[in-house]
Design a protein around this motif. Structure first.
Motif, PDB file in Angstrom:
ATOM      1  N   LEU A  38       0.751  -1.317   0.184  1.00  0.00           N
ATOM      2  CA  LEU A  38      -0.547  -0.066  -0.098  1.00  0.00           C
ATOM      3  C   LEU A  38       1.056   1.330  -0.510  1.00  0.00           C
ATOM      4  O   LEU A  38       1.147   2.670  -1.059  1.00  0.00           O
ATOM      5  N   ILE A  39       1.887   1.221   0.785  1.00  0.00           N
ATOM      6  CA  ILE A  39       3.014   2.742   0.952  1.00  0.00           C
ATOM      7  C   ILE A  39       3.861   2.759  -0.343  1.00  0.00           C
ATOM      8  O   ILE A  39       3.497   3.910  -0.741  1.00  0.00           O
ATOM      9  N   SER A  40       3.791   1.811  -0.600  1.00  0.00           N
ATOM     10  CA  SER A  40       5.133   1.163  -2.074  1.00  0.00           C
ATOM     11  C   SER A  40       4.483   2.166  -3.147  1.00  0.00           C
ATOM     12  O   SER A  40       5.057   2.826  -3.782  1.00  0.00           O
ATOM     13  N   TYR A  41       3.368   1.340  -3.610  1.00  0.00           N
ATOM     14  CA  TYR A  41       2.452   1.507  -4.799  1.00  0.00           C
ATOM     15  C   TYR A  41       1.388   3.524  -4.493  1.00  0.00           C
ATOM     16  O   TYR A  41       1.791   3.546  -5.557  1.00  0.00           O
ATOM     17  N   TRP A  42       0.758   3.512  -3.521  1.00  0.00           N
ATOM     18  CA  TRP A  42      -0.015   4.049  -3.544  1.00  0.00           C
ATOM     19  C   TRP A  42       0.580   5.537  -2.946  1.00  0.00           C
ATOM     20  O   TRP A  42       0.187   7.287  -3.169  1.00  0.00           O
ATOM     21  N   VAL A  43       1.073   5.218  -1.444  1.00  0.00           N
ATOM     22  CA  VAL A  43       1.568   6.533  -1.275  1.00  0.00           C
ATOM     23  C   VAL A  43       2.829   7.044  -1.458  1.00  0.00           C
ATOM     24  O   VAL A  43       3.254   8.140  -1.619  1.00  0.00           O
ATOM     25  N   ILE A  44       3.562   5.976  -2.428  1.00  0.00           N
ATOM     26  CA  ILE A  44       4.965   6.711  -3.217  1.00  0.00           C
ATOM     27  C   ILE A  44       4.999   7.140  -4.359  1.00  0.00           C
ATOM     28  O   ILE A  44       4.845   7.763  -5.297  1.00  0.00           O
ATOM     29  N   GLY A  45       4.520   5.402  -5.316  1.00  0.00           N
ATOM     30  CA  GLY A  45       4.302   5.662  -6.894  1.00  0.00           C
ATOM     31  C   GLY A  45       3.394   6.168  -7.494  1.00  0.00           C
ATOM     32  O   GLY A  45       4.182   7.098  -8.392  1.00  0.00           O
ATOM     33  N   LEU A  46       2.490   6.324  -7.295  1.00  0.00           N
ATOM     34  CA  LEU A  46       1.933   6.910  -7.747  1.00  0.00           C
ATOM     35  C   LEU A  46       1.858   8.810  -7.538  1.00  0.00           C
ATOM     36  O   LEU A  46       1.907   8.747  -8.605  1.00  0.00           O
ATOM     37  N   PRO A  47       2.051   8.982  -6.597  1.00  0.00           N
ATOM     38  CA  PRO A  47       1.702  10.584  -5.989  1.00  0.00           C
ATOM     39  C   PRO A  47       3.060  10.908  -6.949  1.00  0.00           C
ATOM     40  O   PRO A  47       3.015  12.244  -7.961  1.00  0.00           O
ATOM     41  N   VAL A  48       4.719  10.133  -6.903  1.00  0.00           N
ATOM     42  CA  VAL A  48       5.114  10.636  -8.047  1.00  0.00           C
ATOM     43  C   VAL A  48       4.934  10.624  -9.579  1.00  0.00           C
ATOM     44  O   VAL A  48       5.786  11.689  -9.991  1.00  0.00           O
ATOM     45  N   GLY A  49       4.256   9.974  -9.516  1.00  0.00           N
ATOM     46  CA  GLY A  49       4.382   9.836 -10.868  1.00  0.00           C
ATOM     47  C   GLY A  49       3.158  10.660 -11.563  1.00  0.00           C
ATOM     48  O   GLY A  49       3.294  11.458 -12.818  1.00  0.00           O
ATOM     49  N   VAL A  50       2.026  10.837 -10.340  1.00  0.00           N
ATOM     50  CA  VAL A  50       1.261  12.151 -11.016  1.00  0.00           C
ATOM     51  C   VAL A  50       2.087  13.505 -10.828  1.00  0.00           C
ATOM     52  O   VAL A  50       1.778  14.346 -11.549  1.00  0.00           O
ATOM     53  N   VAL A  51       3.050  13.950 -10.018  1.00  0.00           N
ATOM     54  CA  VAL A  51       2.919  15.337  -9.944  1.00  0.00           C
ATOM     55  C   VAL A  51       5.211  14.925 -11.290  1.00  0.00           C
ATOM     56  O   VAL A  51       3.884  16.312 -11.688  1.00  0.00           O
ATOM     57  N   LEU A  52       5.468  14.341 -11.420  1.00  0.00           N
ATOM     58  CA  LEU A  52       6.157  14.427 -13.483  1.00  0.00           C
ATOM     59  C   LEU A  52       5.015  14.623 -13.679  1.00  0.00           C
ATOM     60  O   LEU A  52       5.354  14.988 -15.119  1.00  0.00           O
ATOM     61  N   ALA A  53       4.575  13.400 -14.339  1.00  0.00           N
ATOM     62  CA  ALA A  53       3.321  13.962 -15.490  1.00  0.00           C
ATOM     63  C   ALA A  53       2.831  14.897 -15.863  1.00  0.00           C
ATOM     64  O   ALA A  53       2.958  15.995 -16.360  1.00  0.00           O
ATOM     65  N   THR A  54       2.245  16.004 -14.101  1.00  0.00           N
ATOM     66  CA  THR A  54       1.790  16.742 -14.723  1.00  0.00           C
ATOM     67  C   THR A  54       2.203  18.272 -14.291  1.00  0.00           C
ATOM     68  O   THR A  54       2.362  19.519 -15.109  1.00  0.00           O
ATOM     69  N   TYR A  55       3.375  18.354 -13.680  1.00  0.00           N
ATOM     70  CA  TYR A  55       4.133  19.238 -13.698  1.00  0.00           C
ATOM     71  C   TYR A  55       5.355  19.205 -14.141  1.00  0.00           C
ATOM     72  O   TYR A  55       6.273  19.960 -14.321  1.00  0.00           O
TER      73      TYR A  55
END
Length: 455
Positions: A395-412
């Motif tokens: 849960l932490i690795s994929y949803w707390v770390i992985g997904l937010p990092v991806g959203v930030v990089l893809a969006t900003y």
């Protein structure tokens, strides 16, 4: 399975169990692989529709079937501790759980499918194909989950070659019905990508019926008499299965659903980007069957050794499994880099999709290294019946770390769609580090507990 002495004997027994599991996993995933690949030769819309349908289905299937994987360590430890009489009872309870889960999936799918697809900004034709593909595939959900239990029973006994045989028998069925129903050959209707869903459902029924026949008719499975007696439902046994299986299932779900979440987020991109992303992800997932198979083999051999209280042997198997996975991942990474043009051409002839798929495949290289560590360690932990911490780490690795990092990089940033892939890589790496630490802790705890019980 037999007791082994030294790494050479362990390596030999590990390969005897691993290779059939690997062939089986590749065969099962090949159904999804051929669905996407063959649909891509109809049109980009069919490729995108089937790929999106698959991306929604795969985390549901892998997560919920992960619950049923509890049967493997349960059976392996019962065999290791010489309690064979309990095996048929637990297998039947697993089948009851699988039917219950199947019905629940169909009901929830009926309620939520339109909502999920409606949240994606899809082309109307892609939307239609994805929905109808999933509806077609749903006709095979019950037999598929029953097969998951039967396969876990077969594998738990160490007879992984039987599962391989069943898969090899069924794979041509899937390809043939794909050909008939996708392209409308020999008088069958031309259903495009939707036909792949019906072909897969037919195949699920076939592998289940073949499994039942083998368990009833073939030695050594006949000695367990799994279907000779209609067992009454035991909620106590359900509790034992779910206590082990639910954390396994949710851990797998958190890992696989992150890819579906990325697909949902990427629906704002054009059809070419979605199709390219799904083609590259499909191939990366295909290669993931190798570390996943090593994980499943480790669950069997470690569960057997832990049941027999041979903790040193269990630890040696875990080292062996991770070493094999890392070595193979290096080979696979080189393969993707050198042959990415040929891999992309498997999925499409569209020049735009072809060019973008090759770029996504570069990022897929980095998946291999993290998966080579994380997946085998998960399997080792399941052999120890340690599953709750793995769930939290996933849960932490994929949803707390992985997904937010991806959203930030893809969006900003200017990375766009590639930003999501970098986020996935970061999440997988974090999971690998956390799981490595947990395995060392568990092995120490089990060793101390055994010393206390002996004194």
């Amino acid at each position: 399975m037999e007791q082994t002495h030294g790494y050479r004997q362990k390596y030999k027994q590990f390969l005897i169990i691993l290779i059939p599991i690997l062939v089986t996993q590749l065969g099962l995933f090949a159904m999804n692989f051929f669905d996407v690949m063959m649909s891509g030769h109809v049109s980009a819309s069919d490729l995108a529709g089937v790929a999106i349908g698959s991306s929604l289905w795969v985390p549901v299937f892998t997560g919920l079937s992960g619950i049923l994987l509890a049967i493997t360590p349960i059976v392996a430890q019962l065999i290791g501790s010489k309690e064979k009489k309990q095996v048929p009872f637990m297998v039947m309870q697993g089948i009851y759980v699988s039917v219950f889960v199947s019905i629940l999936v169909v009901i929830l799918g009926f309620i939520s499918l339109d909502f999920l697809l409606g949240r994606m900004s899809l082309d109307p034709e892609v939307h239609r194909i994805a929905k109808e593909y999933l509806i077609a595939l749903s006709y095979g959900i019950i037999p598929l989950f029953v097969y998951s239990v039967l396969r876990s029973f077969i594998d738990g006994l160490g007879h992984t070659r039987v599962s391989m045989f069943i898969t090899l028998l069924s794979l041509p069925i899937n390809v043939i019905f794909n050909y008939l129903l996708i392209f409308g050959k020999f008088g069958f209707p031309q259903l495009g990508g939707v036909g792949a869903g019906y072909a897969t459902a037919i195949t699920y029924w076939c592998i289940t019926l073949i499994s039942v026949y083998i368990i009833v008719k073939q030695v050594p499975f006949t000695q367990y008499k799994v279907f000779d007696k209609l067992q009454s439902v035991s909620f106590k046994a359900w509790k034992e299965i779910l206590k082990i299986g639910v954390p396994i299932g949710f851990a797998i779900f958190f890992e696989t659903s992150i890819f579906s979440a990325v697909t949902l987020l990427m629906s704002t991109f054009d059809t070419v980007t979605i199709a390219s992303h799904q083609a590259a992800l499909n191939f990366a997932s295909f290669l993931y069957m190798i570390p996943l198979s090593i994980s499943m083999a480790l669950t069997i051999v470690i569960g057997f050794e832990v049941g027999a209280k041979r903790l040193k042997d269990a630890r040696e198997y875990s080292i062996l499994g991770v070493g094999v996975a890392v070595g193979l991942s290096a080979v696979l990474a080189a393969f993707i880099y050198l042959f990415r043009d040929q891999v992309a051409a498997i999925y499409t002839k569209d020049p735009a999709v072809l060019a973008l798929t090759k770029q996504f495949l570069i990022y897929a290289i980095f998946f291999q290294l993290s998966d080579a560590i994380a997946a085998p360690i998960q399997g080792a932990l399941r052999g120890y019946k340690d599953v709750n911490t793995t769930l939290v780490m996933a849960l932490i690795s994929y949803w707390v770390i992985g997904l937010p990092v991806g959203v930030v990089l893809a969006t900003y940033t200017s990375l766009g769609a590639f930003g999501y892939w970098i986020g996935l890589i970061v999440g997988l790496a974090a999971g690998a580090i956390g799981l490595s630490s947990r395995l060392m802790i568990v092995q120490k705890q089990v060793r101390l507990e055994l010393k206390k019980s002996a004194s």
